[in-house]
Design a protein around this motif. Structure first.
Motif, mmCIF file in Angstrom:
data_model
loop_
_atom_site.group_PDB
_atom_site.id
_atom_site.type_symbol
_atom_site.label_atom_id
_atom_site.label_comp_id
_atom_site.label_asym_id
_atom_site.label_seq_id
_atom_site.Cartn_x
_atom_site.Cartn_y
_atom_site.Cartn_z
ATOM 1 N N VAL A 139 0.843 -1.192 0.000
ATOM 2 C CA VAL A 139 0.000 0.000 0.000
ATOM 3 C C VAL A 139 0.880 1.245 0.000
ATOM 4 N N ARG A 140 1.886 1.245 0.838
ATOM 5 C CA ARG A 140 2.833 2.367 0.895
ATOM 6 C C ARG A 140 3.485 2.604 -0.460
ATOM 7 N N GLY A 141 3.968 1.532 -1.068
ATOM 8 C CA GLY A 141 4.615 1.664 -2.362
ATOM 9 C C GLY A 141 3.673 2.166 -3.438
ATOM 10 N N ALA A 142 2.445 1.643 -3.437
ATOM 11 C CA ALA A 142 1.479 2.027 -4.472
ATOM 12 C C ALA A 142 1.071 3.489 -4.341
ATOM 13 N N LEU A 143 0.880 3.969 -3.107
ATOM 14 C CA LEU A 143 0.509 5.364 -2.901
ATOM 15 C C LEU A 143 1.625 6.303 -3.352
ATOM 16 N N ILE A 144 2.860 5.952 -3.033
ATOM 17 C CA ILE A 144 3.982 6.796 -3.457
ATOM 18 C C ILE A 144 4.160 6.714 -4.970
ATOM 19 N N ASP A 145 3.940 5.535 -5.552
ATOM 20 C CA ASP A 145 3.979 5.406 -7.014
ATOM 21 C C ASP A 145 2.995 6.368 -7.673
ATOM 22 N N GLU A 146 1.773 6.386 -7.156
ATOM 23 C CA GLU A 146 0.727 7.224 -7.742
ATOM 24 C C GLU A 146 1.082 8.704 -7.635
ATOM 25 N N GLU A 147 1.545 9.116 -6.470
ATOM 26 C CA GLU A 147 1.944 10.506 -6.291
ATOM 27 C C GLU A 147 3.137 10.855 -7.195
ATOM 28 N N THR A 148 4.054 9.911 -7.356
ATOM 29 C CA THR A 148 5.216 10.133 -8.221
ATOM 30 C C THR A 148 4.779 10.340 -9.666
ATOM 31 N N CYS A 149 3.886 9.482 -10.138
ATOM 32 C CA CYS A 149 3.392 9.607 -11.517
ATOM 33 C C CYS A 149 2.660 10.934 -11.712
ATOM 34 N N ASN A 150 1.899 11.353 -10.712
ATOM 35 C CA ASN A 150 1.200 12.634 -10.810
ATOM 36 C C ASN A 150 2.186 13.786 -10.902
ATOM 37 N N PHE A 151 3.247 13.726 -10.105
ATOM 38 C CA PHE A 151 4.249 14.793 -10.126
ATOM 39 C C PHE A 151 4.938 14.852 -11.490
ATOM 40 N N ILE A 152 5.315 13.695 -11.997
ATOM 41 C CA ILE A 152 5.998 13.654 -13.295
ATOM 42 C C ILE A 152 5.072 14.153 -14.398
ATOM 43 N N GLY A 153 3.795 13.790 -14.318
ATOM 44 C CA GLY A 153 2.839 14.261 -15.313
ATOM 45 C C GLY A 153 2.691 15.773 -15.307
ATOM 46 N N ASP A 154 2.768 16.373 -14.116
ATOM 47 C CA ASP A 154 2.628 17.821 -13.979
ATOM 48 C C ASP A 154 3.937 18.567 -14.215
ATOM 49 N N ASN A 155 5.050 17.846 -14.137
ATOM 50 C CA ASN A 155 6.369 18.484 -14.234
ATOM 51 C C ASN A 155 7.271 17.710 -15.195
ATOM 52 N N PRO A 156 7.016 17.791 -16.496
ATOM 53 C CA PRO A 156 7.862 17.075 -17.461
ATOM 54 C C PRO A 156 9.314 17.533 -17.351
ATOM 55 N N ASN A 157 10.215 16.607 -17.606
ATOM 56 C CA ASN A 157 11.659 16.874 -17.545
ATOM 57 C C ASN A 157 12.136 17.182 -16.126
ATOM 58 N N ASP A 158 11.447 16.604 -15.139
ATOM 59 C CA ASP A 158 11.851 16.825 -13.758
ATOM 60 C C ASP A 158 12.994 15.905 -13.367
ATOM 61 N N VAL A 159 13.475 16.074 -12.145
ATOM 62 C CA VAL A 159 14.512 15.220 -11.566
ATOM 63 C C VAL A 159 13.920 14.538 -10.335
ATOM 64 N N VAL A 160 14.113 13.234 -10.240
ATOM 65 C CA VAL A 160 13.612 12.453 -9.102
ATOM 66 C C VAL A 160 14.806 11.842 -8.384
ATOM 67 N N ILE A 161 14.785 11.883 -7.062
ATOM 68 C CA ILE A 161 15.811 11.184 -6.278
ATOM 69 C C ILE A 161 15.140 10.431 -5.145
ATOM 70 N N GLN A 162 15.474 9.143 -5.034
ATOM 71 C CA GLN A 162 15.020 8.314 -3.914
ATOM 72 C C GLN A 162 16.156 8.211 -2.909
ATOM 73 N N LEU A 163 15.906 8.587 -1.678
ATOM 74 C CA LEU A 163 16.900 8.508 -0.619
ATOM 75 C C LEU A 163 16.674 7.231 0.178
ATOM 76 N N GLY A 164 17.755 6.478 0.400
ATOM 77 C CA GLY A 164 17.614 5.181 1.052
ATOM 78 C C GLY A 164 16.844 4.228 0.172
ATOM 79 N N ALA A 165 17.211 4.176 -1.108
ATOM 80 C CA ALA A 165 16.433 3.437 -2.109
ATOM 81 C C ALA A 165 16.424 1.931 -1.882
ATOM 82 N N GLY A 166 17.458 1.394 -1.249
ATOM 83 C CA GLY A 166 17.506 -0.047 -1.035
ATOM 84 C C GLY A 166 17.411 -0.807 -2.343
ATOM 85 N N LEU A 167 16.467 -1.749 -2.417
ATOM 86 C CA LEU A 167 16.257 -2.539 -3.638
ATOM 87 C C LEU A 167 14.936 -2.173 -4.309
#
Length: 285
Positions: free
Chosen positions: A77-105
């Motif tokens: 659930v946590r992953g899916a909610l963050i996925d959805e918010e991430t996709c929304n951000f990218i859709g609203d901000n083309p050519n953006d930069v994303v960084i995951q901190l403590g990305a693990g696997l």
């Protein structure tokens, strides 16, 4: 004692390799197991074929987590909610930069379809990045940074693109004390003119009780839960540029997968607020 992991097949050399993990680094295997199992069994909360592939390459006793229903559902659930918010951000901000901190696997970049961003960074400590590289090698657009999130040189690298910035922090902040977390956000607010942060907040009642967590208690050198906050709005007091943009209580998004007794308890406001993990979107502006 550190857990010895044996990679079944290394893509670069086709040889078996050993990796030692314990404490916080070993926790990266829990969400990997959860996402892979959810995908294998068709649970529907999340689909992550990269997690399945990585899990199949690691010689580790994942079976010890098989009865950990809450952790599996919670991670997905946590992953899916963050996925959805991430996709929304990218859709609203083309050519953006994303960084995951403590990305693990976590294979979010692959899971959401390798979006056309300026650059996607995955940052973790050297041990975690080396292990990640063996299982899911970096690409030109998915760059790995082997450093602490408190080594703020990553901020200069991200800002150099002169593009909208999304910072993802999943399954990380609960392992640091309150001062470290607050100082971290103070630094972000000082260094960024604008940025968006997606993060999870540990269920408040779980503070100092990691030894009772159904999956964490099964790993070596179980790390302690050190940080949570009861009201997300309190974070706005840390800096004038920090604003709460959205908040999701995870029990509202479990698709009926949490145990029936818990779903009943979540209807009680006191329980709902203190026993729920949250996803929040913070705006620095």
């Amino acid at each position: 004692m550190a857990t010895m992991l044996l990679l079944r097949c290394n893509k670069k050399s086709d040889t078996m390799q050993n990796t030692k993990l314990s404490g916080i680094p070993e926790t990266m295997l829990i969400p990997l197991w959860a996402k892979a199992t959810e995908t294998e069994q068709g649970g529907g909360l999340l689909c992550d074929k990269c997690a399945m592939q990585m899990k199949s390459q690691i010689d580790y006793n994942f079976s010890k987590f098989k009865k950990s229903t809450m952790s599996r559902v919670g991670c997905c659930v946590r992953g899916a909610l963050i996925d959805e918010e991430t996709c929304n951000f990218i859709g609203d901000n083309p050519n953006d930069v994303v960084i995951q901190l403590g990305a693990g696997l976590d294979a979010r970049y692959q899971r959401i379809g390798m979006p056309k961003v300026t650059c996607w960074y995955d940052l973790d400590l050297k041990q975690g990045i080396e292990f990640r590289e063996q299982l899911l090698p970096h690409t030109d657009n998915n760059v790995y940074l082997a450093q602490s999130m408190f080594d703020y040189s990553w901020i200069d690298r991200v800002k150099s693109h002169d593009a909208p910035v999304l910072i993802i922090i999943e399954g990380v902040l609960m392992y640091f004390n309150a001062k470290d977390v607050q100082d971290f956000f103070m630094e972000l607010c000082t260094r960024f003119e604008r940025a968006t942060v997606l993060m999870d907040i540990l269920a408040y009642v779980a503070l100092k009780h990691a030894r009772h967590h159904e999956t964490l208690k099964k790993i070596d050198n179980c790390p302690e839960f050190k940080w949570s906050i009861l009201d997300s709005n309190e974070m706005e007091a840390w800096h004038p540029k920090l604003h709460l943009g959205a908040e999701y209580y995870m029990s509202d998004h479990d698709n009926g997968r949490f145990p029936l007794i818990l779903r009943g308890l979540y209807k009680i406001p006191y329980f709902y607020k203190r026993y729920n993990q949250r996803i929040v979107r913070l705006e620095i502006k």
